[in-house]
Write a protein that holds these residues in place. Structure first.
Motif, PDB file in Angstrom:
ATOM      1  N   THR A 140       0.844  -1.183   0.000  1.00 28.17           N
ATOM      2  CA  THR A 140       0.000   0.000   0.000  1.00 28.17           C
ATOM      3  C   THR A 140       0.886   1.241   0.000  1.00 28.17           C
ATOM      4  OG1 THR A 140      -0.141   0.034   2.417  1.00 28.17           O
ATOM      5  CG2 THR A 140      -1.905  -1.111   1.216  1.00 28.17           C
ATOM      6  N   SER A 141       0.321   2.355  -0.447  1.00 29.89           N
ATOM      7  CA  SER A 141       1.041   3.625  -0.468  1.00 29.89           C
ATOM      8  C   SER A 141       1.081   4.211   0.942  1.00 29.89           C
ATOM      9  CB  SER A 141       0.327   4.596  -1.409  1.00 29.89           C
ATOM     10  OG  SER A 141      -0.901   5.010  -0.835  1.00 29.89           O
TER      11      SER A 141
ATOM     12  N   HIS B 221      -3.328   3.460   0.187  1.00 30.98           N
ATOM     13  CA  HIS B 221      -4.009   3.000  -1.022  1.00 30.98           C
ATOM     14  C   HIS B 221      -3.266   1.808  -1.621  1.00 30.98           C
ATOM     15  CE1 HIS B 221      -6.270   6.535  -0.415  1.00 30.98           C
ATOM     16  NE2 HIS B 221      -5.444   7.388  -1.003  1.00 30.98           N
TER      17      HIS B 221
ATOM     18  N   ASP C 220     -12.631  11.123  -5.532  1.00 27.84           N
ATOM     19  CA  ASP C 220     -12.165  10.503  -4.285  1.00 27.84           C
ATOM     20  C   ASP C 220     -11.829   9.039  -4.513  1.00 27.84           C
ATOM     21  OD1 ASP C 220     -12.420  12.847  -2.900  1.00 27.84           O
ATOM     22  OD2 ASP C 220     -14.368  12.360  -2.002  1.00 27.84           O
ATOM     23  N   GLU C 221     -12.647   8.360  -5.303  1.00 33.12           N
ATOM     24  CA  GLU C 221     -12.374   6.949  -5.586  1.00 33.12           C
ATOM     25  C   GLU C 221     -11.192   6.798  -6.528  1.00 33.12           C
ATOM     26  OE1 GLU C 221     -14.716   2.843  -6.919  1.00 33.12           O
ATOM     27  OE2 GLU C 221     -15.833   4.664  -6.404  1.00 33.12           O
TER      28      GLU C 221
ATOM     29  N   GLU D  61      -8.655   8.705  -6.583  1.00 28.82           N
ATOM     30  CA  GLU D  61      -7.499   8.913  -5.713  1.00 28.82           C
ATOM     31  C   GLU D  61      -7.113   7.615  -5.008  1.00 28.82           C
ATOM     32  OE1 GLU D  61      -4.395  10.685  -3.783  1.00 28.82           O
ATOM     33  OE2 GLU D  61      -5.704  11.792  -5.150  1.00 28.82           O
ATOM     34  N   GLN D  62      -8.086   6.828  -4.588  1.00 24.43           N
ATOM     35  CA  GLN D  62      -7.814   5.589  -3.859  1.00 24.43           C
ATOM     36  C   GLN D  62      -7.339   4.459  -4.777  1.00 24.43           C
ATOM     37  OE1 GLN D  62     -11.384   4.647  -1.666  1.00 24.43           O
ATOM     38  NE2 GLN D  62     -11.526   6.717  -0.792  1.00 24.43           N
ATOM     39  N   ARG D  63      -7.759   4.488  -6.061  1.00 20.99           N
ATOM     40  CA  ARG D  63      -7.492   3.352  -6.948  1.00 20.99           C
ATOM     41  C   ARG D  63      -6.473   3.658  -8.044  1.00 20.99           C
ATOM     42  NH1 ARG D  63     -13.458   1.473  -8.700  1.00 20.99           N
ATOM     43  NH2 ARG D  63     -12.202   0.046 -10.003  1.00 20.99           N
ATOM     44  N   LYS D  64      -5.883   4.828  -8.033  1.00 19.88           N
ATOM     45  CA  LYS D  64      -5.033   5.272  -9.139  1.00 19.88           C
ATOM     46  C   LYS D  64      -3.760   4.450  -9.308  1.00 19.88           C
ATOM     47  CE  LYS D  64      -2.774   8.694  -6.171  1.00 19.88           C
ATOM     48  NZ  LYS D  64      -2.551  10.125  -5.896  1.00 19.88           N
ATOM     49  N   HIS D  65      -3.339   3.711  -8.275  1.00 19.38           N
ATOM     50  CA  HIS D  65      -2.117   2.910  -8.379  1.00 19.38           C
ATOM     51  C   HIS D  65      -2.379   1.478  -8.851  1.00 19.38           C
ATOM     52  CE1 HIS D  65      -0.356   6.247  -6.375  1.00 19.38           C
ATOM     53  NE2 HIS D  65      -0.709   5.928  -5.161  1.00 19.38           N
TER      54      HIS D  65
ATOM     55  N   GLY E 276       2.775   9.217  -6.866  1.00 13.43           N
ATOM     56  CA  GLY E 276       1.691   9.164  -5.904  1.00 13.43           C
ATOM     57  C   GLY E 276       1.393  10.451  -5.174  1.00 13.43           C
TER      58      GLY E 276
END
Length: 540
Positions: free
Chosen positions: A280-281, A285, A410-411, A413-417, A443
Motif C-alpha cells: 500500500t502507499s 491505497h 475521491d475513488e 485517488e484511492q485506486r489510481k495505483h 503518488g
C-alpha cells in the motif's frame, strides 16, 4: 434538475439579456451598425473563467489567459516562445540562482502611481508567502536593486521559473489590501469596473496602458452555462462563446463562425507500472497491477489504439492524435509517435512477451493471468466516457480486455495505483511533465499515478529543471521522452502512459471579429483564449 424547474430557452436568453442590460448594454449583434457604419465599442464574451477567489495574482488569478488588470514581466507568444511585457530584458546568472530583470519606466497603475521594482519584489515575495495556487517554488528572496531592476534569487537552479515571470501579474504594494481581490488595481490593458458574482464581470480599456491598446472600450464577461451561452449566441447577445466541440459542431448561426484553437489540452491513460505485491502507499491505497506492469502490454495498448479514429469519432474531428503530454510545445519530441491502430502488431508484441489466448475466449493470458484491467474516468465527463468506451473496443481486437467505470475523484485517488485512469492534462509549463514522470513525484496528489520510475528519465528531467539555458533545458525534456538510445517514458520505450488525443478548443465568434494569431492553449477550455485579447480587432 426536475423537468418542471428546468429553464426554457426563452428564459435562458432572457437571463443573458437582463445581465447585459444591467451593464448598460443592448442585446444586439456585435457587428457594426448597418446604418452608421460604426463599430461597437463593447465586446461581450461567454467563455467562463470566473475566479471564485477574485482577481489577485498572488492568490492564483491570471495563471491561464490574460490577467486583464495586471501586467506580467514576460509574455508568452502565440507559438509559446517568450516575449517581454513589463520587463525590457532579463538574464540568468551562470549558476542559475539569480534572475535579474530590467523594467520599463513608463508603466503606471490605474490609480496613477508608477510601477517600481519594489512593487515587483513585493509581488513575488507575497505570492511565495501566500502558498496558494500561484506556484513560486524555489524563490528565496526578491530584491529591488534600483528603481528599474529587480533580482529574483532562487534556492536552486530552476529553468521553469521563467513561467512565473510570464504568469504572475504585478500588484501595487501601496494598494494591495484585504479588498484587493474584489477591486483590483494594476497596470494592464484593462481596468476593473464591476463584478457581480455568478453573473458578470465588466472591465474598461486602460487608456494609460503602455502597450498596444485594445480595440474595445468595454468588455463584459457573462457567466452562463453552456445551454444559456449557446442560446445567447443564437440571439446575438454575445460576441464570443466557448463551447465543447460536441455542442459547437454543426451550429449554423447567422453572423457567427466556428473557431477551433490548437491546444496542449490532452487526454491520456495512466497505466500502473509496478506489479501487485500486496503493498500500500503511504496514504494506505493499494499498489500494483500485474497486467499493466508488463511493458509489452503497455506498448501493445499504445499500438492497438486508433488515435485518428478517436479524434473523428469522439472529438467530432476537433483535435489531433496525441503522442505524449506536451504535443505542440517547443519541448515536445516528435520521435515519440508510434504506428497505431494496428491490433495485429499489438498481438505480435504480446505473443513475443508470452501472452497467448490459450482457451480461445479472445483474451490473451500469461502464466494464468488474463490481460484484463479496469479503466476509470470521472463520472459525468461525457468526453472521457466516450474515449474510454472506444478504447475498450480497440483493445479487444488485440486480445486485451478492459472494463470501464465512471467514478468520483475521491475513488480515483484511492485506486489510481492499481487501475488505469483516463486523465486530462496540458500546460505551458514543462514542470507538469516532470510531475507526471519523475520518480520523486510518484503518488503525490494525482501526479505519476502509475508509480513510474527510471533513473535515466529522472536524470534528464533533473537536468532540464536545473538548466540555465532554455534550449539546453528543452534538449533534456525531449530526451526524457525518448533519448538517442531508445530509452524514455514515451510509447516506443517504457510506455508509462497511453496518450490518446489533443483537444482543439472550439468557440463561436462574431464574423466581424478578428482574433489575430491564435495562441496554443493549455488544459481548460474558455478563459485561455483571452491571452491574445489585446490583438483582437473588429474588421466590419
Amino acid at each position: 434538475m426536475p423537468r418542471s424547474t428546468r429553464p426554457t430557452r426563452t428564459r435562458l436568453v432572457l437571463a443573458v439579456t437582463l445581465t447585459l442590460a444591467a451593464a448598460g448594454l443592448s442585446a444586439c449583434s456585435g457587428s457594426g451598425d448597418a446604418e452608421t457604419g460604426e463599430r461597437p465599442t463593447t465586446l461581450r464574451l461567454a467563455i467562463g473563467g470566473e475566479s471564485e477567489e477574485g482577481y489577485d495574482p498572488t492568490l492564483g488569478w491570471g495563471r491561464y489567459g490574460s490577467p486583464l488588470f495586471q501586467s506580467t514581466l514576460l509574455t508568452r507568444n502565440a507559438d509559446l516562445s517568450i516575449g517581454t511585457d513589463l520587463a525590457t530584458d532579463y538574464h540568468v546568472s551562470d549558476d542559475g540562482l539569480t534572475w535579474t530583470v530590467d523594467l520599463r519606466t513608463d508603466a503606471v497603475f490605474t490609480d496613477g502611481e508608477p510601477v517600481t521594482a519594489d512593487d515587483v519584489a513585493y509581488t513575488f515575495t507575497t505570492a511565495a508567502e501566500q502558498g496558494g495556487l500561484t506556484d513560486v517554488t524555489g524563490l528565496e528572496e526578491a530584491v529591488a536593486v534600483d528603481e528599474d531592476t529587480v533580482e529574483l534569487r532562487l534556492d536552486q537552479p530552476r529553468s521553469t521559473f521563467v513561467n512565473r515571470l510570464v504568469s504572475l501579474g504585478i500588484v501595487p504594494e501601496h494598494a494591495h489590501d484585504k479588498g484587493y481581490a474584489q477591486r483590483p488595481v494594476g497596470s494592464g490593458p484593462f481596468t476593473f469596473v464591476d463584478w457581480q458574482k455568478g453573473q458578470q464581470l465588466v472591465v474598461e480599456r486602460n487608456d494609460a496602458y503602455y502597450g498596444d491598446k485594445p480595440d474595445f472600450e468595454r468588455l463584459v464577461f457573462v457567466f452562463t452555462d453552456e445551454d444559456a451561452s449557446l442560446a445567447a449566441a443564437r440571439t446575438g447577445d454575445v460576441d464570443v462563446v466557448g463551447l465543447p466541440a460536441s455542442l459547437a459542431a454543426g451550429q449554423e448561426i447567422d453572423g457567427m463562425r466556428l473557431e477551433a484553437v490548437t491546444s496542449i489540452d490532452n487526454r491520456g491513460m495512466s497505466l500502473p507500472t509496478v506489479p501487485d505485491r500486496g503493498r500500500t502507499s503511504p496514504a494506505g491505497h493499494p499498489i500494483g497491477n500485474d497486467v499493466t506492469a508488463d511493458v509489452a502490454v503497455r506498448r501493445a495498448v499504445n499500438v492497438a489504439v486508433d488515435r485518428a479514429a478517436l479524434v473523428e469519432g469522439v472529438l467530432e474531428g476537433f483535435g489531433s492524435p496525441a503522442t505524449g503530454p506536451v504535443d505542440h510545445s517547443p519541448w515536445h519530441n516528435p520521435d515519440t509517435a508510434v504506428e497505431d491502430g494496428d491490433p495485429e502488431a499489438a498481438k505480435a508484441l504480446l505473443t513475443a512477451a508470452g501472452w497467448k489466448d490459450s482457451d480461445g475466449d479472445g483474451i490473451v493470458e500469461k502464466e494464468g493471468t488474463k490481460a484484463s484491467f479496469t479503466l476509470l474516468y470521472p463520472a459525468g465527463d461525457s468526453l472521457r466516457q466516450g474515449l474510454a468506451l472506444s478504447v475498450v473496443d480497440m483493445l479487444a481486437e488485440a486480445g486485451i480486455e478492459v472494463a470501464t467505470e465512471g467514478v468520483g475523484w475521491d475513488e480515483i485517488e484511492q485506486r489510481k495505483h492499481v487501475d488505469a485512469v483516463l486523465f486530462g492534462w496540458g500546460s505551458h509549463d514543462p514542470t507538469e511533465m516532470y510531475n507526471l514522470y519523475h520518480s520523486s513525484m510518484a503518488g503525490i496528489e494525482l501526479f505519476n499515478p502509475g508509480l513510474y520510475a527510471d533513473d535515466r528519465v529522472d536524470a534528464h528531467l533533473d537536468a532540464a529543471l536545473a538548466a540555465t539555458d532554455q534550449d539546453e533545458a528543452n534538449k533534456h525534456w525531449r530526451a526524457a521522452q525518448l533519448d538517442k538510445d531508445g530509452n524514455g517514458f514515451s510509447a516506443p520505450a517504457d510506455a508509462a502512459w497511453a496518450w490518446l488525443v489533443n483537444l482543439e478548443h472550439t468557440y463561436l465568434v462574431d464574423s466581424c471579429l478578428d482574433l489575430g494569431e491564435p495562441h496554443v492553449e493549455p488544459h481548460g477550455h474558455g478563459w485561455p483564449i483571452t491571452a491574445g485579447l489585446t490583438g483582437w480587432r473588429w474588421v466590419c
